[in-house]
Scaffold this motif. Structure first.
Motif, PDB file in Angstrom:
ATOM      1  N   LEU A 566       0.832  -1.210   0.000  1.00  0.00           N
ATOM      2  CA  LEU A 566       0.000   0.000   0.000  1.00  0.00           C
ATOM      3  C   LEU A 566       0.867   1.261   0.000  1.00  0.00           C
ATOM      4  O   LEU A 566       0.338   2.373   0.105  1.00  0.00           O
ATOM      5  CB  LEU A 566      -0.930   0.009   1.216  1.00  0.00           C
ATOM      6  N   GLN A 567       2.163   1.118  -0.122  1.00  0.00           N
ATOM      7  CA  GLN A 567       3.069   2.258  -0.030  1.00  0.00           C
ATOM      8  C   GLN A 567       2.792   3.283  -1.126  1.00  0.00           C
ATOM      9  O   GLN A 567       2.323   2.959  -2.203  1.00  0.00           O
ATOM     10  CB  GLN A 567       4.529   1.802  -0.079  1.00  0.00           C
ATOM     11  N   GLY A 568       3.098   4.528  -0.811  1.00  0.00           N
ATOM     12  CA  GLY A 568       2.976   5.582  -1.805  1.00  0.00           C
ATOM     13  C   GLY A 568       1.583   6.156  -1.943  1.00  0.00           C
ATOM     14  O   GLY A 568       1.342   6.995  -2.815  1.00  0.00           O
ATOM     15  N   ASN A 569       0.639   5.736  -1.100  1.00  0.00           N
ATOM     16  CA  ASN A 569      -0.702   6.331  -1.091  1.00  0.00           C
ATOM     17  C   ASN A 569      -0.739   7.390   0.008  1.00  0.00           C
ATOM     18  O   ASN A 569      -1.210   7.149   1.123  1.00  0.00           O
ATOM     19  CB  ASN A 569      -1.771   5.251  -0.850  1.00  0.00           C
ATOM     20  N   SER A 570      -0.253   8.556  -0.316  1.00  0.00           N
ATOM     21  CA  SER A 570      -0.112   9.605   0.701  1.00  0.00           C
ATOM     22  C   SER A 570      -1.455  10.087   1.230  1.00  0.00           C
ATOM     23  O   SER A 570      -1.534  10.628   2.341  1.00  0.00           O
ATOM     24  CB  SER A 570       0.666  10.790   0.121  1.00  0.00           C
ATOM     25  N   GLY A 571      -2.522   9.886   0.448  1.00  0.00           N
ATOM     26  CA  GLY A 571      -3.848  10.314   0.905  1.00  0.00           C
ATOM     27  C   GLY A 571      -4.527   9.321   1.827  1.00  0.00           C
ATOM     28  O   GLY A 571      -5.614   9.582   2.350  1.00  0.00           O
ATOM     29  N   LEU A 572      -3.885   8.167   2.040  1.00  0.00           N
ATOM     30  CA  LEU A 572      -4.459   7.153   2.924  1.00  0.00           C
ATOM     31  C   LEU A 572      -4.138   7.526   4.371  1.00  0.00           C
ATOM     32  O   LEU A 572      -3.006   7.355   4.834  1.00  0.00           O
ATOM     33  CB  LEU A 572      -3.895   5.780   2.577  1.00  0.00           C
ATOM     34  N   HIS A 592       4.812   2.228   3.665  1.00  0.00           N
ATOM     35  CA  HIS A 592       5.775   3.317   3.498  1.00  0.00           C
ATOM     36  C   HIS A 592       5.139   4.513   2.782  1.00  0.00           C
ATOM     37  O   HIS A 592       4.405   4.374   1.808  1.00  0.00           O
ATOM     38  CB  HIS A 592       6.964   2.783   2.698  1.00  0.00           C
ATOM     39  N   ASP A 593       5.409   5.706   3.290  1.00  0.00           N
ATOM     40  CA  ASP A 593       4.956   6.954   2.672  1.00  0.00           C
ATOM     41  C   ASP A 593       3.441   7.041   2.527  1.00  0.00           C
ATOM     42  O   ASP A 593       2.929   7.619   1.558  1.00  0.00           O
ATOM     43  CB  ASP A 593       5.605   7.147   1.291  1.00  0.00           C
ATOM     44  N   THR A 594       2.724   6.487   3.487  1.00  0.00           N
ATOM     45  CA  THR A 594       1.276   6.740   3.549  1.00  0.00           C
ATOM     46  C   THR A 594       1.027   7.825   4.594  1.00  0.00           C
ATOM     47  O   THR A 594       1.929   8.205   5.343  1.00  0.00           O
ATOM     48  CB  THR A 594       0.499   5.468   3.919  1.00  0.00           C
ATOM     49  N   GLY A 595      -0.216   8.299   4.654  1.00  0.00           N
ATOM     50  CA  GLY A 595      -0.525   9.397   5.575  1.00  0.00           C
ATOM     51  C   GLY A 595      -1.162   8.950   6.870  1.00  0.00           C
ATOM     52  O   GLY A 595      -1.796   9.767   7.565  1.00  0.00           O
ATOM     53  N   ILE A 596      -0.996   7.687   7.241  1.00  0.00           N
ATOM     54  CA  ILE A 596      -1.691   7.153   8.418  1.00  0.00           C
ATOM     55  C   ILE A 596      -1.201   7.816   9.706  1.00  0.00           C
ATOM     56  O   ILE A 596      -0.025   8.146   9.849  1.00  0.00           O
ATOM     57  CB  ILE A 596      -1.530   5.629   8.515  1.00  0.00           C
ATOM     58  N   PHE A 597      -2.161   8.002  10.643  1.00  0.00           N
ATOM     59  CA  PHE A 597      -1.842   8.575  11.952  1.00  0.00           C
ATOM     60  C   PHE A 597      -1.611   7.487  12.998  1.00  0.00           C
ATOM     61  O   PHE A 597      -0.933   7.711  13.991  1.00  0.00           O
ATOM     62  CB  PHE A 597      -2.998   9.480  12.418  1.00  0.00           C
ATOM     63  N   SER A 598      -2.221   6.321  12.751  1.00  0.00           N
ATOM     64  CA  SER A 598      -2.100   5.246  13.738  1.00  0.00           C
ATOM     65  C   SER A 598      -2.370   3.914  13.056  1.00  0.00           C
ATOM     66  O   SER A 598      -2.848   3.864  11.922  1.00  0.00           O
ATOM     67  CB  SER A 598      -3.096   5.446  14.889  1.00  0.00           C
ATOM     68  N   MET A 599      -2.027   2.826  13.758  1.00  0.00           N
ATOM     69  CA  MET A 599      -2.288   1.484  13.277  1.00  0.00           C
ATOM     70  C   MET A 599      -3.516   0.932  13.987  1.00  0.00           C
ATOM     71  O   MET A 599      -3.696   1.137  15.199  1.00  0.00           O
ATOM     72  CB  MET A 599      -1.088   0.580  13.544  1.00  0.00           C
ATOM     73  N   PRO A 600      -4.393   0.217  13.253  1.00  0.00           N
ATOM     74  CA  PRO A 600      -5.607  -0.325  13.892  1.00  0.00           C
ATOM     75  C   PRO A 600      -5.264  -1.461  14.847  1.00  0.00           C
ATOM     76  O   PRO A 600      -4.220  -2.112  14.731  1.00  0.00           O
ATOM     77  CB  PRO A 600      -6.425  -0.822  12.708  1.00  0.00           C
ATOM     78  N   THR A 601      -6.176  -1.728  15.784  1.00  0.00           N
ATOM     79  CA  THR A 601      -5.938  -2.797  16.766  1.00  0.00           C
ATOM     80  C   THR A 601      -5.921  -4.174  16.106  1.00  0.00           C
ATOM     81  O   THR A 601      -5.341  -5.112  16.664  1.00  0.00           O
ATOM     82  CB  THR A 601      -7.016  -2.762  17.858  1.00  0.00           C
ATOM     83  N   SER A 602      -6.546  -4.278  14.923  1.00  0.00           N
ATOM     84  CA  SER A 602      -6.582  -5.584  14.246  1.00  0.00           C
ATOM     85  C   SER A 602      -5.212  -6.036  13.778  1.00  0.00           C
ATOM     86  O   SER A 602      -5.058  -7.152  13.264  1.00  0.00           O
ATOM     87  CB  SER A 602      -7.553  -5.556  13.062  1.00  0.00           C
ATOM     88  N   ILE A 603      -4.186  -5.227  13.984  1.00  0.00           N
ATOM     89  CA  ILE A 603      -2.828  -5.644  13.625  1.00  0.00           C
ATOM     90  C   ILE A 603      -2.417  -6.875  14.419  1.00  0.00           C
ATOM     91  O   ILE A 603      -1.553  -7.647  13.987  1.00  0.00           O
ATOM     92  CB  ILE A 603      -1.833  -4.484  13.859  1.00  0.00           C
ATOM     93  N   SER A 604      -3.085  -7.097  15.553  1.00  0.00           N
ATOM     94  CA  SER A 604      -2.742  -8.256  16.383  1.00  0.00           C
ATOM     95  C   SER A 604      -3.082  -9.573  15.693  1.00  0.00           C
ATOM     96  O   SER A 604      -2.608 -10.636  16.106  1.00  0.00           O
ATOM     97  CB  SER A 604      -3.467  -8.176  17.734  1.00  0.00           C
ATOM     98  N   PHE A 605      -3.915  -9.511  14.627  1.00  0.00           N
ATOM     99  CA  PHE A 605      -4.269 -10.734  13.902  1.00  0.00           C
ATOM    100  C   PHE A 605      -3.157 -11.153  12.922  1.00  0.00           C
ATOM    101  O   PHE A 605      -3.210 -12.240  12.367  1.00  0.00           O
ATOM    102  CB  PHE A 605      -5.571 -10.535  13.123  1.00  0.00           C
ATOM    103  N   LEU A 606      -2.170 -10.293  12.734  1.00  0.00           N
ATOM    104  CA  LEU A 606      -1.117 -10.572  11.745  1.00  0.00           C
ATOM    105  C   LEU A 606      -0.017 -11.407  12.379  1.00  0.00           C
ATOM    106  O   LEU A 606       1.152 -11.030  12.452  1.00  0.00           O
ATOM    107  CB  LEU A 606      -0.545  -9.273  11.182  1.00  0.00           C
ATOM    108  N   THR A 607      -0.397 -12.585  12.833  1.00  0.00           N
ATOM    109  CA  THR A 607       0.536 -13.425  13.582  1.00  0.00           C
ATOM    110  C   THR A 607       1.605 -14.064  12.692  1.00  0.00           C
ATOM    111  O   THR A 607       2.594 -14.598  13.201  1.00  0.00           O
ATOM    112  CB  THR A 607      -0.241 -14.529  14.327  1.00  0.00           C
ATOM    113  N   SER A 608       1.400 -14.035  11.373  1.00  0.00           N
ATOM    114  CA  SER A 608       2.405 -14.600  10.458  1.00  0.00           C
ATOM    115  C   SER A 608       3.311 -13.528   9.854  1.00  0.00           C
ATOM    116  O   SER A 608       4.202 -13.865   9.056  1.00  0.00           O
ATOM    117  CB  SER A 608       1.707 -15.363   9.309  1.00  0.00           C
ATOM    118  N   LEU A 609       3.087 -12.275  10.231  1.00  0.00           N
ATOM    119  CA  LEU A 609       3.813 -11.174   9.606  1.00  0.00           C
ATOM    120  C   LEU A 609       5.306 -11.259   9.896  1.00  0.00           C
ATOM    121  O   LEU A 609       5.732 -11.425  11.038  1.00  0.00           O
ATOM    122  CB  LEU A 609       3.254  -9.834  10.101  1.00  0.00           C
TER     123      LEU A 609
END
Length: 1015
Positions: A566-572, A592-609
């Motif tokens: 999803l990198q390079g979507n500065s409007g996200l 990388h290079d997105t406009g996000i302010f925070s990460m969602p709590t669902s990141i905890s589901f990314l156990t294989s990351l």
């Protein structure tokens, strides 16, 4: 009756033997006699014979009487014949490579004979015309008339025969076509075989010679050297070399021979017909036929090689001894692998300068040994290793060679095919998968190599490696292989590669056909809305990078998804809270290079990351507290994010192997207590990351970092698995503490980028000049004097930047023995330096691997070298540049220019005291080819420069580009009508060019067309 008989007899005999004396007879009397004779014949009853005689006599008389008319007819016929001949000769002359066919040559020869006769008849005709007293029926006129008629018929017949198939044919083929052949100086055993074959070729009793041996032993090289041997032309009229190959056919072999002989086989459609044509061409020649890559027995007769042509001979090369037997060779030579010392010499020659780099030679000797003495494999492997400038690439390559089952080189075919062919011939699934992964990036996109290789590792595409560092080495090796077969191409930007559009389209098509690789790629398509939920559900890898996305689906069903770009979507700005809920298989996430302010709590589901890229997310103020759920995370990149406090939760990512982090302080005047707290937080995290192999810490402030760095340095030095470090040591003492305490530093192959002193980790100037990765980079800024720690790091440094150093008058004060590995050096603003190297205390050659030297803003620099220069010093220097060195009066010291045989680029800018670039006394012992490889010469802002070369004649054999700017006193260029033969451009002001003077006339005209005038 007797009278008629006599008349007829006289007319039927040659005129020279005629018994009739007519010199004083009147034409009318002859006519009456003829009539009387005819009447007597009729009366006598010889009617038939009489009629013939009358017709003959009348015809002869008519022919003699119409001599002028006959001459005119003959002239017209000859004109047509000569016109045909001239047309044919014009056709022949259209192509000077062709010669007249034998048939055409014979015809032209006959025309020439007719022309000779015509000239004689013309002379006789003119003579008869002048002799008006001669009777119109005189023997001379009668013979002349008869000859005219005969020549007319001959000319007409010759004109009608001008319908042969070939007017001109290709000239005789060159007796020798030189082919590329590897030199045999380093392989005496192969040279001995060549000499043995040459001996057999001189022996008239030997007709066929067979070479046999396993693939790669050098059979082709032997044949190539035989083919190029000029001495054999004393024995043979023509030498032909034909590669038979595995998928051979009689037609293919015939076509190769036909092409070599320059035969015209148009209209011949059968194999037998072409064989006959080849045989006819060769039957009068002594030929040498070299047959390479003969896989199986075949009938030479079917090709047209009958073997009974004079002293002609055949040499064939095959893998199989039985082929030699069955093709009835008279002598057979077994070509065996090279002995170890020859294999090493050949490998060393093929690899070139890299083989002598410190740390590489022992590996190189093992690699050469692993090639099992096979010249072909040595050549291919050497070409691969020639491009490997990193020790880890050499180690990985050596490991691959060792892994061949039981050391059997039969696996070589697989490797060679892999190097030669594209995707369908890639022999390993990991390489195929790695290649396909590249299609996730946009068309023509410059892909950062480190990121690509890390994604391969995170996706599990790089097998059988345990450590992260070895995975990177293996990945870089795979990338080299894919580049070698043009599936990737190197970018002009160092550290990046690209994928050609057609190749990328092919990769996407392959991914569509494979159920396990369903790609959803919408990169760089100006998307504002995400793809449909169905597309998300089916995809195994998704790339939506470099778009204009502002929203994402709330909770897409992506159980199969392993990579999400999803990198390079500065409007996200926002990621839905449940977005990652169904992405349990995700291994790579790039924001990388997105406009996000925070990460969602669902990141905890990314156990294989395995890989998480948040670098450049400048609005991201913190990491989620539940990031510890990413228990398999190996790569975390949080450079240039909005986080001000070091995230302590990173310390719970115990499997982290690669961490890249930027440290900055929003309050530059934070109190010491705050500085201590930050330092303790960083140290606490680092001390828990015991699996770290690669660490990059960037800091943005010299106000708070020096105090924190002291404590952080000690923690970093305790990381026992560390193999790569990018770090800012604000003081030499910090650097000394690290190299003294770190066990990792002491391990061979440790990679580093060290910034020492009052500096910032900005874009390095010197690294951009390298076309390959290097293991060691050192930037030393604002230091004072020579330090032991700097010397120790220098011993392992390849790129060295020295900026603003005080208290040191020359670079050699650091010890030339400590700089043997340095390949590029930039010195800037070191105003206590008056020279770079002092040769008075040095006996050995110094800086033997230095290829680039840049000297900028050196206000007191007077010379590069002072004193005697040892042989071999600076011998690898290819680029030399000066800028703003106001005290520099001459570039080269005496004897120095003799060492610069490999200098390609010389640039001198803003050096106000230089009057002469090179002087005679610097080159007294040199030939006219001084600086034989200099390609570009740039001279700018040199107000006192009067001449480039103060001396005699120089050849400038390789100079291609000369650029001159603001050098008003330079009034003459060192060029003649004959030198600088490779010069392609001269750039400068037009007024300067017009004011130049020349030693010889015509030089300006020779060079003006390559001038490029600046505006």
């Amino acid at each position: 009756m007797n009278m008629v008989a006599n008349v007829i007899s006289n007319f039927t005999l040659p005129l020279s033997q005629s018994k009739v004396k007519t010199d004083n007879l009147d034409g009318c009397l002859i006519n009456s006699g003829m009539m009387e004779a005819a009447i007597n014949i009729v009366v006598s009853g010889a009617l038939d014979k009489g009629k013939a005689a009358i017709e003959y006599v009348l015809g002869q008389a008519n022919m003699a009487r119409n001599m002028d008319s006959n001459y005119e007819k003959l002239t017209r016929v000859l004109e047509k014949l000569y016109a045909k001949r001239d047309d044919i000769q014009t056709e022949i002359q259209k192509d000077l490579k062709k010669t007249t066919s034998k048939e055409c040559k014979h015809w032209i020869k006959r025309v020439k004979e007719v022309e000779r006769k015509a000239v004689e008849l013309e002379s006789q005709y003119k003579k008869e015309k002048r002799n008006s007293s001669r009777l119109s029926f005189s023997p001379q006129r009668l013979k002349l008339a008869a000859d005219m008629m005969g020549l007319q018929e001959e000319a007409q017949k010759l004109g009608s025969e001008c319908k042969f198939e070939r007017v001109a044919v290709q000239g005789s083929p060159d007796p020798l076509w030189v082919v590329y052949a590897a030199k045999l100086e380093n392989t005496p055993s192969l040279q001995e075989i060549v000499q043995e074959i040459l001996g057999y070729l001189r022996d008239e009793s030997i007709r066929k010679i067979g070479l046999w041996g396993m693939v790669g032993t050098g059979k082709t090289t032997i044949l190539q050297n035989i083919n190029n041997n000029q001495e054999l032309l004393k024995i043979f009229n023509i030498i032909m070399m034909v590669t038979v190959s595995r998928d051979w056919s009689v037609e293919n072999v015939q076509q190769a021979i036909v092409q070599r002989l320059g035969l015209n086989v148009q209209g011949i459609t059968s194999v037998q017909g072409i064989a006959q044509r080849i045989s006819e061409e060769l039957k009068e020649k002594n030929y040498l036929l070299l047959l390479d890559e003969v896989w199986e027995v075949f009938d030479l007769h079917s090709v047209g090689i009958y073997g009974n042509e004079g002293n002609s001979k055949i040499v064939l090369a095959t893998r199989y001894h039985d082929v030699c037997h069955d093709m009835e060779t008279d002598e057979e030579i077994n070509v065996k692998p090279l002995p170890d010392h020859e294999a090493w010499n050949l490998f060393r020659e093929k690899v070139g300068r890299n083989v002598d780099r410190p740390g590489i030679k022992p590996l190189a000797q093992l690699v050469a040994k692993a090639c099992a003495g096979l010249p072909l494999l040595i050549d291919r492997v050497a070409k691969t290793f020639r491009k490997k400038n990193d020790t880890y690439l050499w180690r990985d390559g050596l490991e691959n060679l060792k892994q061949w089952p039981g050391g059997r080189i039969s696996e070589m075919d697989k490797i060679l095919n892999f190097l030669r062919f594209c995707y369908d011939d890639l022999k390993s699934n990991d390489r195929k998968s790695c290649f396909l992964y590249g299609a996730l990036y946009p068309e023509g996109y410059e892909i950062y190599i480190d990121h690509l290789v890390e994604c391969w590792r995170a996706e599990g595409l790089i097998d059988f490696v345990s450590s992260f560092t070895m995975a990177r080495s293996r990945g870089l090796t795979i990338l080299e292989d894919l580049t070698d077969v043009s599936l990737f191409e190197k970018s002009q930007k160092v550290g990046y590669i690209k994928m050609n559009k057609i190749i990328r389209d092919m990769a996407l098509k392959i991914s569509e056909e494979n159920e396990d690789t369903n790609f959803l790629v919408r990169a760089s398509e100006e998307l504002e809305l995400p793809p449909s939920e169905e597309e998300w559900r089916l995809a195994t890898r998704i790339s939506l990078m470099n778009n204009r996305l502002q929203i994402l689906p709330d909770s897409p069903n992506c159980n199969k998804l392993s990579t999400l770009f999803l990198q390079g979507n500065s409007g996200l700005i926002t990621i839905p809270n449940l977005f990652f809920k169904s992405m349990g298989s995700l291994r790579v996430l790039n924001l990388h290079d997105t406009g996000i302010f925070s990460m969602p709590t669902s990141i905890s589901f990314l156990t294989s990351l395995r890989g998480l890229y948040l670098n450049g997310c400048i609005q991201l103020m913190d990491l989620p507290l539940n990031i510890e759920a990413l228990k398999h995370l190996e790569i975390l990149d949080i450079r240039q994010v909005g986080i001000s406090d070091f995230p302590v939760q990173i310390g719970k990512l115990v499997n982290l192997k690669c961490l890249r982090v930027s440290l900055h302080c929003s309050n530059m005047h934070c109190i010491n207590r705050e500085q201590d707290r930050r330092a303790q937080a960083i140290c606490g995290v680092i001390s828990r990351l015991t699996s770290l192999e690669e660490l990059s810490i960037e800091a943005d402030s010299f106000k708070w970092w020096p105090k924190a760095a002291k404590a952080v340095t000690l923690k970093v030095s305790n990381l026992t698995c560390l193999s790569s470090l990018r770090f800012w040591f604000p003081t030499v003492e910090c650097l000394s503490a690290f190299i003294s305490n770190s066990l990792s530093w002491k391990v061979c192959g440790f990679q580093f980028q060290f910034f020492v002193g009052n500096t910032r980790q900005t874009q390095y100037q010197i690294l951009s000049t390298f076309k390959y990765r290097i293991d060691g980079y050192l930037s030393y800024s604002s230091g004072n004097g020579v330090n032991h720690a700097i010397k120790e790091v220098l011993r392992r440094t390849e790129a060295f930047e020295l900026i603003g150093l005080k208290g040191v008058s020359r670079l050699s004060d650091f010890g030339m023995e400590n700089m043997e590995t340095v390949q590029a050096c930039l010195i800037e603003g070191c105003n206590d330096m008056t020279t770079i190297i002092s040769g008075y205390s040095i006996s050995d050659n110094v800086l033997p691997h230095l290829s680039k030297l840049y000297l900028f803003n050196m206000l007191n620099l007077a010379s590069i070298w002072e004193g005697p220069i040892g042989f071999g010093s600076l011998s690898k220097l290819t680029s030399l540049a000066f800028k703003n060195c106001p005290m520099l009066k001459r570039i080269f010291s005496e004897g120095m220019i003799q060492q610069l045989r490999f200098l390609h680029h010389l640039k001198v800018e803003d050096c106000s005291e230089i009057e002469v670039l090179m002087m005679k006394f610097e080159c007294d012992m040199l030939d006219s080819d001084v600086l034989p490889r200099l390609k570009t010469l740039t001279l700018s802002d040199l107000p006192k420069l009067k001449t480039i070369w103060a001396g005699g004649y120089l050849e400038w054999p390789a100079l291609e580009n000369l650029e001159v700017c603001n050098c008003e006193l330079l009034q003459m260029l060192p060029f003649t009508k004959n030198n600088a033969i490779c010069l392609r451009s001269i750039q400068g002001e037009e007024a300067w060019w017009r004011a130049l003077t020349w030693e010889e006339d015509g030089i300006r005209e020779r060079l003006e067309h390559i001038c490029i005038f600046k505006r």
